[in-house]
Design a protein around this motif. Structure first.
Motif, mmCIF file in Angstrom:
data_model
loop_
_atom_site.group_PDB
_atom_site.id
_atom_site.type_symbol
_atom_site.label_atom_id
_atom_site.label_comp_id
_atom_site.label_asym_id
_atom_site.label_seq_id
_atom_site.Cartn_x
_atom_site.Cartn_y
_atom_site.Cartn_z
ATOM 1 N N GLN A 219 -53.992 41.930 44.346
ATOM 2 C CA GLN A 219 -53.706 42.197 45.761
ATOM 3 C C GLN A 219 -53.570 40.912 46.579
ATOM 4 N N PRO A 259 -53.028 39.104 51.537
ATOM 5 C CA PRO A 259 -52.614 40.332 50.852
ATOM 6 C C PRO A 259 -51.113 40.382 50.589
ATOM 7 N N ARG A 262 -48.265 46.650 49.075
ATOM 8 C CA ARG A 262 -48.949 47.613 48.218
ATOM 9 C C ARG A 262 -48.148 47.943 46.965
ATOM 10 N N VAL A 265 -48.516 45.846 43.691
ATOM 11 C CA VAL A 265 -49.720 45.841 42.854
ATOM 12 C C VAL A 265 -49.935 47.156 42.133
#
Length: 299
Positions: A219, A259, A262, A265
């Motif tokens: 992440q 980060p 999404r 990952v």
């Protein structure tokens, strides 16, 4: 001079884990004995020097020196002497003859890291060496023949540097015979389990990562690339009282967390070391076959 291992490890952090890396390394190995210059592009910390070591270790020069020099880390007034050497009395403080990095690599491989930081005057001297295959030490007058394979690396856009008159166009084309791109870690997050295992093995650590720790590693955007990943794992292993590193320990070792998206990952979360290694084996085989145009023996 450093000497590369004669048998490069398939699990080395710079080895072909992601298909793009596999293809890049296979391309380098396929021309390993032709002596062609290679220009390796990639961000700082992405593993360019390790990649160069892999190419050297797979070549006929593997038992000869691998000499690396960071062109951006040496003061401008010293770099000519570092590269080409000098004779005794060539300048104030030259109390004895010095063999330069190019001459020290004779018979082996010379790796010029951050070639874009080389001063223009030295670029001309390097170009002359590449064309004539001999050097002259600072203060000397006798040409010294040198046989080396030149690998160079850069994190900057050399074509843009040419436009700004910071890099010689003729040297660029001389070096850019075989351009290879090493992708940043954030573009191959699925490699993190296998990379982490390889790094811990290289550190001679008995530590492993639990699934939550692996998910957390996937992440983070890794602005420092493989170099940053290595530092994080080394720090976490040093501070941990357990042989299984958890997410809390990894989070503390990372420090400033950056980060990533999404969807980048999703393929990594929940994957164990063994599953990552099985996927890696499939990827490396497929990439090698593709690069070798389906020739199983060559792959």
């Amino acid at each position: 001079p450093r000497r590369a291992k004669s048998t490069p490890s398939a699990t080395h952090p710079a080895s072909a884990l992601d298909p793009k890396v596999a293809q890049a390394r296979t391309l380098g190995v396929r021309v390993k004995d032709r002596g062609l210059p290679v220009l390796i592009h990639g961000e700082t910390g992405a593993g360019k020097e390790h990649f160069a070591l892999q190419v050297h270790a797979a070549s006929k020069r593997r038992d000869q020196p691998f000499v690396a020099i960071n062109c951006g880390a040496i003061p401008e007034h010293l770099i000519q002497s570092e590269l080409f050497g000098h004779e005794k009395g060539a300048f104030t403080g030259a109390h004895q003859r010095k063999v330069g990095r190019i001459e020290a690599a004779n018979g082996g491989t010379l790796f010029l890291d951050e070639i874009g930081d080389l001063p223009l005057e030295l670029q001309a001297n390097l170009l002359r060496f590449l064309q004539e295959k001999h050097i002259e030490r600072v203060g000397g007058s006798q040409p010294i023949p040198v046989d080396v394979r030149v690998l160079a690396a850069t994190h900057v856009d050399l074509e843009s540097a040419i436009e700004k008159k910071r890099f010689r166009e003729d040297l660029y084309y001389r070096l850019n015979v075989l351009p290879i791109q090493v992708p940043p870690l954030r573009e191959r997050l699925e490699d993190i389990p296998a990379l982490s295992e390889a790094i811990l093995e290289e550190l001679r650590s008995q530590h492993e990562l639990d699934r939550d720790a692996l998910a957390l590693l996937a992440q983070h955007a890794w602005p420092g690339n493989i170099r940053e990943l290595r530092n994080v794992l080394e720090r976490a292993a040093l501070l941990s009282d357990d042989l299984v590193l958890n997410a809390e320990e990894i989070r503390a070792a990372i420090g400033t967390f950056t980060p990533v998206a999404r969807n980048a990952v999703a393929a990594v979360e929940g994957e164990s070391f063994s599953a990552a290694r099985e996927r890696f084996d499939r990827q490396i085989t497929a990439a090698a076959l593709k690069a070798c145009e389906g020739n199983v023996v060559e792959a």
